[in-house]
Design a protein around this motif. Structure first.
Motif, PDB file in Angstrom:
ATOM      1  N   LEU A 228       0.835  -1.200   0.000  1.00 31.14           N
ATOM      2  CA  LEU A 228       0.000   0.000   0.000  1.00 31.14           C
ATOM      3  C   LEU A 228       0.873   1.253   0.000  1.00 31.14           C
ATOM      4  CD1 LEU A 228      -2.831   1.305   0.340  1.00 31.14           C
ATOM      5  CD2 LEU A 228      -2.431   1.212   2.799  1.00 31.14           C
ATOM      6  N   GLY A 229       1.886   1.272   0.868  1.00 30.78           N
ATOM      7  CA  GLY A 229       2.770   2.426   0.964  1.00 30.78           C
ATOM      8  C   GLY A 229       3.514   2.672  -0.337  1.00 30.78           C
ATOM      9  N   ALA A 230       4.029   1.590  -0.931  1.00 25.49           N
ATOM     10  CA  ALA A 230       4.778   1.731  -2.177  1.00 25.49           C
ATOM     11  C   ALA A 230       3.861   2.211  -3.299  1.00 25.49           C
ATOM     12  CB  ALA A 230       5.420   0.400  -2.555  1.00 25.49           C
ATOM     13  N   PHE A 231       2.630   1.725  -3.286  1.00 24.70           N
ATOM     14  CA  PHE A 231       1.623   2.142  -4.270  1.00 24.70           C
ATOM     15  C   PHE A 231       1.350   3.640  -4.134  1.00 24.70           C
ATOM     16  CE2 PHE A 231      -3.013   2.814  -4.826  1.00 24.70           C
ATOM     17  CZ  PHE A 231      -3.141   2.526  -6.169  1.00 24.70           C
ATOM     18  N   LEU A 232       1.134   4.112  -2.886  1.00 26.21           N
ATOM     19  CA  LEU A 232       0.871   5.531  -2.672  1.00 26.21           C
ATOM     20  C   LEU A 232       2.097   6.381  -2.998  1.00 26.21           C
ATOM     21  CD1 LEU A 232      -1.076   5.309   0.698  1.00 26.21           C
ATOM     22  CD2 LEU A 232      -2.031   5.810  -1.557  1.00 26.21           C
ATOM     23  N   ASP A 233       3.265   5.786  -2.763  1.00 30.13           N
ATOM     24  CA  ASP A 233       4.520   6.468  -3.025  1.00 30.13           C
ATOM     25  C   ASP A 233       4.722   6.735  -4.508  1.00 30.13           C
ATOM     26  OD1 ASP A 233       6.387   7.583  -1.449  1.00 30.13           O
ATOM     27  OD2 ASP A 233       7.627   5.797  -1.189  1.00 30.13           O
ATOM     28  N   GLY A 234       3.999   6.014  -5.347  1.00 31.33           N
ATOM     29  CA  GLY A 234       4.125   6.198  -6.789  1.00 31.33           C
ATOM     30  C   GLY A 234       4.884   5.057  -7.418  1.00 31.33           C
ATOM     31  N   ILE A 235       4.424   4.625  -8.600  1.00 31.95           N
ATOM     32  CA  ILE A 235       5.032   3.494  -9.290  1.00 31.95           C
ATOM     33  C   ILE A 235       5.598   3.989 -10.611  1.00 31.95           C
ATOM     34  CG2 ILE A 235       4.477   1.323 -10.454  1.00 31.95           C
ATOM     35  CD1 ILE A 235       2.581   0.714  -8.169  1.00 31.95           C
ATOM     36  N   ALA A 236       6.873   3.634 -10.861  1.00 28.82           N
ATOM     37  CA  ALA A 236       7.538   4.115 -12.075  1.00 28.82           C
ATOM     38  C   ALA A 236       6.968   3.392 -13.300  1.00 28.82           C
ATOM     39  CB  ALA A 236       9.037   3.850 -11.972  1.00 28.82           C
ATOM     40  N   VAL A 237       6.579   4.187 -14.287  1.00 38.63           N
ATOM     41  CA  VAL A 237       5.926   3.620 -15.463  1.00 38.63           C
ATOM     42  C   VAL A 237       6.589   4.144 -16.714  1.00 38.63           C
ATOM     43  CG1 VAL A 237       3.784   3.552 -16.775  1.00 38.63           C
ATOM     44  CG2 VAL A 237       3.702   3.478 -14.289  1.00 38.63           C
ATOM     45  N   SER A 238       6.788   3.241 -17.700  1.00 34.38           N
ATOM     46  CA  SER A 238       7.095   3.762 -19.032  1.00 34.38           C
ATOM     47  C   SER A 238       6.189   3.052 -20.007  1.00 34.38           C
ATOM     48  CB  SER A 238       8.578   3.565 -19.349  1.00 34.38           C
ATOM     49  OG  SER A 238       8.767   2.471 -20.182  1.00 34.38           O
ATOM     50  N   GLY A 239       5.455   3.817 -20.780  1.00 35.47           N
ATOM     51  CA  GLY A 239       4.457   3.234 -21.674  1.00 35.47           C
ATOM     52  C   GLY A 239       3.376   2.566 -20.856  1.00 35.47           C
ATOM     53  N   ARG A 240       3.222   1.236 -21.082  1.00 35.69           N
ATOM     54  CA  ARG A 240       2.194   0.504 -20.339  1.00 35.69           C
ATOM     55  C   ARG A 240       2.809  -0.538 -19.416  1.00 35.69           C
ATOM     56  NH1 ARG A 240      -1.631  -1.344 -25.129  1.00 35.69           N
ATOM     57  NH2 ARG A 240      -2.606   0.625 -25.729  1.00 35.69           N
ATOM     58  N   SER A 241       4.101  -0.350 -19.079  1.00 32.61           N
ATOM     59  CA  SER A 241       4.655  -1.356 -18.173  1.00 32.61           C
ATOM     60  C   SER A 241       5.500  -0.725 -17.073  1.00 32.61           C
ATOM     61  CB  SER A 241       5.444  -2.414 -18.948  1.00 32.61           C
ATOM     62  OG  SER A 241       6.405  -1.789 -19.745  1.00 32.61           O
ATOM     63  N   TYR A 242       5.781  -1.551 -16.078  1.00 34.97           N
ATOM     64  CA  TYR A 242       6.525  -1.106 -14.911  1.00 34.97           C
ATOM     65  C   TYR A 242       7.956  -0.799 -15.307  1.00 34.97           C
ATOM     66  CZ  TYR A 242       8.773  -1.296 -10.327  1.00 34.97           C
ATOM     67  OH  TYR A 242       9.493  -1.005  -9.205  1.00 34.97           O
ATOM     68  N   ALA A 243       8.475   0.337 -14.805  1.00 34.55           N
ATOM     69  CA  ALA A 243       9.805   0.746 -15.230  1.00 34.55           C
ATOM     70  C   ALA A 243      10.759   0.901 -14.056  1.00 34.55           C
ATOM     71  CB  ALA A 243       9.712   2.051 -16.026  1.00 34.55           C
ATOM     72  N   GLY A 244      10.344   0.498 -12.864  1.00 31.88           N
ATOM     73  CA  GLY A 244      11.219   0.650 -11.704  1.00 31.88           C
ATOM     74  C   GLY A 244      12.051  -0.596 -11.458  1.00 31.88           C
ATOM     75  N   GLY A 245      12.754  -0.599 -10.339  1.00 32.62           N
ATOM     76  CA  GLY A 245      13.595  -1.738  -9.986  1.00 32.62           C
ATOM     77  C   GLY A 245      12.874  -2.673  -9.038  1.00 32.62           C
ATOM     78  N   PRO A 246      13.505  -3.848  -8.739  1.00 35.28           N
ATOM     79  CA  PRO A 246      12.839  -4.825  -7.872  1.00 35.28           C
ATOM     80  C   PRO A 246      12.728  -4.383  -6.406  1.00 35.28           C
ATOM     81  CG  PRO A 246      15.032  -5.581  -8.504  1.00 35.28           C
ATOM     82  CD  PRO A 246      14.769  -4.342  -9.288  1.00 35.28           C
ATOM     83  N   LEU A 247      13.521  -3.387  -6.011  1.00 35.94           N
ATOM     84  CA  LEU A 247      13.523  -2.999  -4.596  1.00 35.94           C
ATOM     85  C   LEU A 247      13.006  -1.575  -4.378  1.00 35.94           C
ATOM     86  CD1 LEU A 247      16.876  -4.637  -3.437  1.00 35.94           C
ATOM     87  CD2 LEU A 247      14.547  -5.397  -2.948  1.00 35.94           C
ATOM     88  N   ASP A 248      12.257  -1.048  -5.325  1.00 37.34           N
ATOM     89  CA  ASP A 248      11.727   0.315  -5.169  1.00 37.34           C
ATOM     90  C   ASP A 248      10.872   0.470  -3.912  1.00 37.34           C
ATOM     91  OD1 ASP A 248      12.953   0.864  -7.526  1.00 37.34           O
ATOM     92  OD2 ASP A 248      11.197   1.730  -8.521  1.00 37.34           O
ATOM     93  N   TRP A 249      10.257  -0.639  -3.489  1.00 37.18           N
ATOM     94  CA  TRP A 249       9.361  -0.588  -2.328  1.00 37.18           C
ATOM     95  C   TRP A 249      10.134  -0.468  -1.026  1.00 37.18           C
ATOM     96  CZ3 TRP A 249      10.344  -4.647   1.003  1.00 37.18           C
ATOM     97  CH2 TRP A 249      11.112  -5.685   0.463  1.00 37.18           C
ATOM     98  N   PHE A 250      11.446  -0.718  -1.087  1.00 37.34           N
ATOM     99  CA  PHE A 250      12.226  -0.694   0.144  1.00 37.34           C
ATOM    100  C   PHE A 250      12.627   0.743   0.441  1.00 37.34           C
ATOM    101  CE2 PHE A 250      15.752  -1.545   3.022  1.00 37.34           C
ATOM    102  CZ  PHE A 250      15.214  -2.550   3.790  1.00 37.34           C
ATOM    103  N   ALA A 251      11.665   1.512   0.941  1.00 37.08           N
ATOM    104  CA  ALA A 251      11.881   2.944   1.198  1.00 37.08           C
ATOM    105  C   ALA A 251      11.164   3.277   2.505  1.00 37.08           C
ATOM    106  CB  ALA A 251      11.314   3.760   0.036  1.00 37.08           C
ATOM    107  N   PRO A 252      11.513   4.390   3.134  1.00 38.86           N
ATOM    108  CA  PRO A 252      10.947   4.675   4.464  1.00 38.86           C
ATOM    109  C   PRO A 252       9.424   4.663   4.509  1.00 38.86           C
ATOM    110  CG  PRO A 252      12.691   6.230   3.922  1.00 38.86           C
ATOM    111  CD  PRO A 252      12.494   5.383   2.710  1.00 38.86           C
TER     112      PRO A 252
END
Lengths: 484, 339
Positions: B134-158
């Motif tokens: 939930l927190g990572a979702f609210l924090d924002g998800i990196a997107v390019s086009g129609r797919s996920y563009a972030g890394g596997p550990l983007d959710w590991f944030a305060p």
């Protein structure tokens, strides 16, 4: 990771989690219907043996159902986590089918399961039976939708491609796609056979140990009737399914037969044995029956069937796997028919419960339904490769953009967790089966529980002590008098 | 003006996830309360309060997932890979926890503690990773086009990690107040004691998230504090405080009478307020901060086809689910059940 690409790992992970998952619905679909039949028999006849068997199999059903639920939640999310491009490309068609499965089946099963398991003293007998039926119907509705979605991926129709995505055009064509009826019937029958074999195998185990009582005999008898009637039907349905595959997924059929090329004017043999070699493009050590392939598949003496060389090498499914998984499934199916036929023969003269060789055969066939289902799914799923949506989307293009490290880590996690959890579950199920059906006290006074009583409790009194044959529905002390 | 199917679907998915949070929230909370109740008898009772309903509770999570796939496949195809590791960890945790319901009663005496641990660990991990997701979702998800563009550990944030702890607190409070309602005697007294500090902890967590969210995201700050929104939104914190005061008073009991249903209802109210607050903050995005519900929507032929059934079937589901809860109403004792 260890030379595996992300695609390999995603496929192994899906195959692993799916193979575990399918075993539980395979049991619960058949078992739920069996429980409904047992409860109906009890309501009709009032015989204690049915209620004893109901509560015996209910415990096993509950454990299996629980394992099916938790492994199923994984599947519901894995399509998105591991196959995101498939979700995006085909989600508009597959999503509604899966959403309908949740709405019409999962909630129905879950809503009435609680009453089925815990409501014996809280609702009336008829209402409890309704709950059992709802759970059984739920499992069948669930099969319908999930087989609809899977069949559509195997034989897609009723869609258009707009803006790089599939959009539904005709929902009836999507749901009632060409392979759907065969797959649905084949799978539901397979689930019924699986339950019959498990029940029969359990009864055989007890009989072999000299535990001969009415409940065990009833189990054996019901299971063998089921097998006798349904196993041959399954063979016929399987044959129709094969002809459907010939029409709509020719490459899969060629792989199943290990058939590489047609020579003009030559009949196609039916290969019994062989080792298909994908590199050398031939089936080594082939042993076959001349003409039989043509006869079975085309109903002519020299009909030609699709051959692997008709397809580009990158469009061929792995024949080595499909050839053998298919033969394993069919071989087990033939043994099931044999077991059913033998049981009929032994019924004359009442030897069904005492013929040790037969009982050992029934015991060893106990897990055969589960093995055959796995083999069948391997045949159909490996056989559709390299496509995930047949002829439209390749598996390699469907996978999520994860690195091999992430997928390797989660695969390891699933393997460790599943082996531990479902290993323990299997041990508990076997322990319960070993214990055998116990006498269930119908008039058991509840030792406190959620809610008030809705059915008046019958007093436990000596007057109610009757044996099974007298229809002692009110409970009693000795319900399993040995029958001589 | 035509009917906007995407808005209706956003509301349905909002509702499905909300039902999941409410219902599985309290039964996950029960797992996290096990360490506070070491006695086997108490643990049996706690399990039996939810054994008939937990499966239905989790089905809402599946509806949320499959509903998203049906109505917003683009969002499904971005969010699930985006939250890959926390979601997989949550699923594995749910496997351990779900089977514990059955296995605990089937295990031999000396191995029962294993399934108690699986239940505790599974409940803790599932709750934590739901909060992280939930927190990572609210924090924002990196997107390019129609797919996920972030890394596997983007959710590991305060922020996601704090959200994980916040959800654990919220579920524990739900579980404790549920047990206040469903149990009696010593166990109930223990739950009243446990519920109080968790209520205060939840107040703290709501405060932290409420301050942090606008500080992190100027768009949210703008939405919350601009006129006239502030007038509409001002009742939210006021209602939160009101619920909290009432909850603490209800837990204290009145005229020597023990608390019953009020604490649970008020805890549900708190969760509802927090959940609605978040939804208001991200609306109309379904993949914050970039993709709106309309951009993620499946074609009307998909949304419409699924909606017809949903509108008919969902009320029926609510009816028989309610009936099932009603059948098992009242206080629960340790040896209830079919085991």
């Amino acid at each position: 990771m260890f030379g595996f690409t992300a695609l390999d790992l995603a496929r192994i992970q899906f195959a692993f989690t799916m193979s575990f998952h399918i075993l539980f619905p395979a049991i619960t679909i058949g078992m739920a219907s069996y429980l409904a039949v047992l409860e109906l028999c009890w309501l009709r006849t009032g015989r204690q043996v049915f209620v004893d068997l109901y509560h015996f199999w209910l415990k096993i059903f509950a454990v299996t159902f629980g394992m099916g639920v938790v492994s199923g939640i994984v599947m519901a999310y894995q399509i998105g986590t591991n196959w995101s491009y498939l979700s995006e490309f085909a989600g508009s068609v597959m999503g509604p089918l899966l959403a309908y499965e949740v709405l019409t089946a999962f909630f129905l099963e879950a809503g009435f399961l609680g009453v089925m398991l815990f409501g014996w003293n809280r609702v009336g007998r008829e209402l409890h039976f309704v709950a059992t039926c709802m759970v059984a119907i739920g499992t069948l509705i669930s099969s319908t939708w999930i087989l609809g979605a899977n069949s559509w991926m195997q034989t897609p129709q009723g869609y258009a491609i707009e803006g790089g995505r599939m959009v539904p055009v005709d929902w009836l064509a999507i749901i009632f796609n060409p392979s759907f009826p065969y797959r649905l019937v084949h799978m539901v029958i397979a689930a019924y056979l699986t339950t019959a074999l498990l029940v029969g195998g359990s009864a055989a185990w007890h009989l072999l140990r000299g535990r001969d009582n009415p409940a065990v005999r009833k189990m054996m008898s019901m299971a063998m009737w089921m097998l006798l009637i349904v196993a041959p039907i399954q063979a016929v349905v399987g044959d129709f399914h094969g002809l459907n595959t010939l029409k709509h997924q020719p490459a899969k059929l060629a792989a199943m037969e290990g058939h590489w090329e047609n020579r003009p004017g030559h009949a196609v043999p039916l290969l019994l044995f062989g080792i298909p070699d994908m590199e050398e493009e031939r089936t080594k050590y082939a042993v076959g029956i001349p003409y039989l392939g043509s006869i079975i598949l085309t109903h002519t003496l020299d009909g030609q069937v699709p051959a692997l060389k008709d397809f580009a090498p990158e469009d061929r499914p792995n024949s080595l796997i499909v050839f053998w998984s298919f033969r394993l499934m069919v071989g087990l199916g033939l043994l099931m028919i044999a077991l059913g036929a033998w049981s009929l023969f032994l019924r004359r003269g009442g030897r069904l419960f005492g013929h040790r060789l037969f009982l050992r055969f029934a015991l060893w066939m106990g897990p055969a339904g589960l093995v055959a289902i796995l083999a069948g799914w391997v045949t159909t799923e490996v056989g559709r490769q390299p496509w995930v949506v047949y002829g439209v989307l390749r598996t390699a293009d469907a996978v999520s953009p994860h690195g091999a490290a992430s997928l390797g880590l989660t695969l390891l996690l699933f393997v460790v967790a599943y082996l531990f959890v479902f290993g323990a579950g299997t041990a508990y199920v076997l322990r319960m089966i070993r214990k055998g059906p116990q006498h269930f006290e119908l008039a058991r006074a509840p030792e406190g529980g959620p809610g008030e009583e809705r059915t008046p409790m019958r007093p436990l009194s000596a007057a109610d002590v009757k044996n099974d044959e007298d229809g002692g529905a009110a409970g009693g002390a000795d319900h399993h008098p040995p029958r001589s | 003006m035509g009917i906007d199917l995407s808005i209706i679907w956003a509301v349905i998915i909002f509702f499905a996830v909300f039902m999941y949070v409410l219902l599985d929230g309290f039964d996950l909370g029960i797992g996290m309360l096990f360490p506070f109740t070491p006695k086997k008898r108490d643990r049996d009772t706690m399990m039996n309060t939810v054994a008939p309903v937990w499966d239905g509770n989790e089905t809402w999570l599946v509806l949320g997932g499959e509903g998203l796939l049906a109505a917003f496949p683009v969002a499904y195809a971005i969010i699930l890979p985006g939250l890959y590791l926390p979601l997989i960890l949550m699923l594995v945790a749910l496997v351990f926890r779900g089977v514990a319901f059955e296995f605990r009663f089937k295990a031999k005496e000396h191995e029962r503690h294993l399934w108690d641990k699986a239940f505790i660990g599974g409940s803790v991990a599932a709750s934590f990773f739901q909060g992280v997701s939930l927190g990572a979702f609210l924090d924002g998800i990196a997107v390019s086009g129609r797919s996920y563009a972030g890394g596997p550990l983007d959710w590991f944030a305060p922020f996601p990690l704090v959200a994980g702890v916040g959800v654990m607190i919220a579920y524990t409070l739900l579980g404790a107040t549920w047990l206040v309602m469903k149990t009696e005697g010593e166990l109930q007294a223990r739950m009243i004691q446990v519920a109080r500090p968790f209520a205060l902890l939840l107040l703290g967590a709501i405060a932290v998230v409420s301050v942090w969210t606008p500080l992190r995201d100027p768009a949210v700050a703008d939405r919350w504090f601009s006129f006239p929104n502030i007038v509409f939104l001002a009742p939210v914190p006021i209602l939160v405080l009101l619920c909290m005061v009432l909850l603490l008073r209800a837990l204290a009991g009145k005229d020597g009478r023990l608390p019953f249903r009020q604490p649970f209802v008020l805890a549900l109210g708190l969760i509802f307020l927090g959940y609605t607050g978040m939804a208001i903050s991200i609306w109309p995005h379904i993949v914050p901060p970039s993709i709106s519900i309309w951009e993620a929507a499946s074609p009307p032929a998909s949304q419409g086809f699924t909606l017809v059934g949903t509108l008919v079937i969902l009320p029926i589901i609510l009816m028989y689910t309610g009936w099932s809860y009603w059948v098992f109403r009242g206080k629960v004792k340790a040896d209830a059940g079919y085991h």
